[in-house]
Design an enzyme around this catalytic site. Structure first.
Site, mmCIF file in Angstrom:
data_model
loop_
_atom_site.group_PDB
_atom_site.id
_atom_site.type_symbol
_atom_site.label_atom_id
_atom_site.label_comp_id
_atom_site.label_asym_id
_atom_site.label_seq_id
_atom_site.Cartn_x
_atom_site.Cartn_y
_atom_site.Cartn_z
ATOM 1 N N HIS A 1 0.186 -1.273 -5.086
ATOM 2 C CA HIS A 1 1.183 -0.341 -4.549
ATOM 3 C C HIS A 1 2.004 -1.009 -3.439
ATOM 4 O O HIS A 1 3.239 -1.033 -3.490
ATOM 5 C CB HIS A 1 0.462 0.909 -4.015
ATOM 6 C CG HIS A 1 1.372 1.951 -3.447
ATOM 7 N ND1 HIS A 1 1.774 3.060 -4.154
ATOM 8 C CD2 HIS A 1 1.969 2.063 -2.237
ATOM 9 C CE1 HIS A 1 2.585 3.794 -3.406
ATOM 10 N NE2 HIS A 1 2.715 3.213 -2.228
ATOM 11 N N GLU A 2 1.300 -1.570 -2.464
ATOM 12 C CA GLU A 2 2.017 -2.164 -1.328
ATOM 13 C C GLU A 2 2.818 -3.393 -1.766
ATOM 14 O O GLU A 2 3.891 -3.669 -1.225
ATOM 15 C CB GLU A 2 1.047 -2.510 -0.196
ATOM 16 C CG GLU A 2 0.304 -1.301 0.405
ATOM 17 C CD GLU A 2 1.201 -0.151 0.859
ATOM 18 O OE1 GLU A 2 2.359 -0.414 1.252
ATOM 19 O OE2 GLU A 2 0.746 1.017 0.811
ATOM 20 N N HIS B 1 6.187 -2.334 -2.913
ATOM 21 C CA HIS B 1 7.109 -2.195 -1.776
ATOM 22 C C HIS B 1 7.579 -3.573 -1.313
ATOM 23 O O HIS B 1 8.758 -3.792 -1.023
ATOM 24 C CB HIS B 1 6.399 -1.518 -0.598
ATOM 25 C CG HIS B 1 6.201 -0.037 -0.744
ATOM 26 N ND1 HIS B 1 7.239 0.834 -0.920
ATOM 27 C CD2 HIS B 1 5.074 0.726 -0.713
ATOM 28 C CE1 HIS B 1 6.757 2.081 -0.993
ATOM 29 N NE2 HIS B 1 5.446 2.040 -0.875
ATOM 30 N N GLU C 1 9.483 4.114 -2.930
ATOM 31 C CA GLU C 1 8.246 4.608 -3.545
ATOM 32 C C GLU C 1 8.281 4.416 -5.076
ATOM 33 O O GLU C 1 7.246 4.246 -5.697
ATOM 34 C CB GLU C 1 8.055 6.082 -3.164
ATOM 35 C CG GLU C 1 6.635 6.598 -3.265
ATOM 36 C CD GLU C 1 5.616 5.891 -2.370
ATOM 37 O OE1 GLU C 1 6.010 5.141 -1.450
ATOM 38 O OE2 GLU C 1 4.416 6.077 -2.617
#
Ligand code: ZN
Length: 501
Positions: free
Chosen positions: A265-266, A269, A295
């Site tokens: 997830h990170e 980003h 997101e």
């Protein structure tokens, strides 16, 4: 470029530097700072933020913007120069609308409210938090009045995080897919026995978890010569330049999911920030365009790629070689189901893909009513629990697990929650568009190749930084506005397969 444009760029560059150093202090605060440093760090960050804010909202900056605007007149809308003026004019207008006295009062009240909220949550006592929240809501309504809006105060707040999107638009998108989600979750609950995730809840050596996660995200395309990973209680991604984009992760020695999917997830980003065009470096344009689009990138790499069967047909044998005792005997199908288990949870941050947006809709309904003055703060716990029962079929047994769970309201962040849900919708729209352009992507993912997808994202989204608003970008990329159709289709296809619906 002309002299005036260069003068503006130099000033914005200095402000940008101050902001990046403030981020660095913030990163240190959440990773390596000893507890004793908290007070000094808070004071240092406050000084840096004030310097940056004062420089930005000064008459001098306003004059430089208008002078430079003359020089870029007639330039292409998409040019770096015209885009910088367009975006910075809006930033300036927004930040100069708020009286210093109101900003200071909000900062003071939210600083006080944080402690009050934390204690209220720990003691399951909403009444202790109620006066602080009433004050914050009152100040937030005043803030919206100063910022200005078309239809309702909530528009002004939304606009701070997702420029250009309106309350009416969000409401329409949410109303459209809420019944579908409620039905999907009811169907899944009726078939809950079809999936077990016990295999993921075993002891897993933390160093090995870290090595595997980092290996995966490097293959995704997260460049560690311009990034790094550290441990933090609340995982996040931060950057001080497109060439220094850092992620943090939380490890659980007895559960594979938080670190593995959190890292993906990170990194989603981080790749967005690393992918901003080099020409935008050092300017306020060198950043993702909105929280929702940001997101969409994290969710895509975490869910559409990282929780797909194709990905695990490639990755599972490698993970099994690292954890032979725990995973040696699990087959692809069971593992795929385990990582996609749907478990209606009371807590938003623990929610799975299928239930996540409902958590957001609940907060959106309450926030819009609070801002419109239609909801008494004293009635919040009851309103929260009634909705929770209607959406999820369960009722929180305490306010700690209900209305008090999130930090946002105590921090004055109203209008922020919807961006999480919008990110899920955009992820599905962008991913479908990438598949249309490159039908080979699923096969590539199944053989551990991610360059085509990342390259497509870079060309269409990452490189532009803040050049286009979320709405402009989505139209350019997909030919239409944000919608929920693609996301619902994605969820139905996936969970019909996982739960045999
Ligand atoms: Zn995120």
């Amino acid at each position: 470029m002309g002299e005036k444009f260069d003068a503006l760029k130099a000033r914005l560059g200095e402000i940008h530097n101050l902001n990046m150093v403030t981020s660095l202090v913030g990163w240190d605060q959440q990773t390596y700072m000893p507890p004793g440093g908290a007070e000094a760090k808070a004071s240092q960050m406050a000084t840096l933020s004030r310097l940056s804010h004062d420089m930005f909202v000064s008459d001098e900056t306003g004059r430089l913007i208008e002078d430079a605007a003359g020089e870029v007149e007639g330039m292409d809308y998409e040019s770096d120069e015209a885009s910088l003026i367009r975006v910075i004019r809006e930033d300036y207008a927004e930040q100069t609308k708020l009286p210093t006295e109101l900003v200071a009062e909000l900062t003071r009240q939210t600083a006080l409210a944080h402690e009050v909220w934390a204690n209220a949550r720990a003691n399951n006592n909403f009444r202790a938090f109620q006066p602080a929240l009433e004050k914050i809501v009152e100040l937030t309504i005043r803030q919206a009045e100063y910022l200005g809006y078309q239809d309702e105060p909530y528009d002004a707040l939304l606009n701070q995080y997702e420029r250009g999107i309106t309350t009416r638009q969000v409401k329409a998108i949410f109303d459209e897919h809420k019944p579908e989600l409620v039905k999907l979750i009811a169907d899944v609950r009726a078939n809950a026995d079809a999936v077990s995730d016990a295999v993921l809840r075993q002891p897993f050596d933390v160093d090995k978890q870290r090595a595997f996660g980092l290996d995966v995200v490097q293959k995704y395309g997260y460049d560690l010569s311009r990034g790094r990973q550290d441990v933090a209680v609340h995982p996040f991604c931060t950057n001080f330049s497109r060439n220094d984009v850092r992620i943090t992760t939380r490890f659980n020695p007895n559960w594979l999911n938080p670190a593995l999917f959190g890292t993906m997830h990170e990194a989603g980003h981080a790749m967005y920030e690393q992918g901003v065009a080099p020409a935008l470096e050092g300017t306020p344009m060198a950043s993702g365009t909105s929280l929702g689009v940001h997101e969409s990138q994290s969710r895509m790499w975490e869910n559409m790629v990282g929780r797909s069967k194709g990905f695990w047909s490639w990755a599972l044998p490698q993970l099994q070689a690292i954890f032979p005792d725990q995973l040696g005997s699990v087959d692809l199908d069971s593992f795929y189901k385990a990582i996609n288990k749907v478990q209606p949870s009371l807590i938003r941050v623990e929610a799975d893909e299928a239930t996540y947006n409902l958590h957001i809709m609940l907060r959106f309904e309450l926030e819009t009513q609070m801002m419109a003055g239609k909801l008494n703060i004293a009635d919040l716990p009851e309103e929260w629990n009634d909705r929770f029962e209607a959406f999820f079929g369960i009722t929180p047994e305490s306010d700690t697990l209900g209305v008090l769970q999130d930090v946002h309201w105590s921090s004055g962040l109203v209008g922020y929650f919807p961006t999480y849900a919008l990110g899920n919708l955009l992820a599905a729209q962008y991913y479908n568009q990438a598949l249309k352009a490159h039908p080979s992507i699923p096969d590539e993912i199944a053989s551990g190749q991610f360059d085509t997808l990342r390259g497509w994202l870079n060309t269409n989204i990452h490189q532009h930084g803040r050049k286009f608003t979320s709405e402009e970008l989505t139209r350019r990329v997909t030919g239409e506005s944000i919608q929920s159709r693609d996301y619902i289709q994605y969820l139905k296809t996936k969970f019909s397969d996982v739960y045999g619906l």
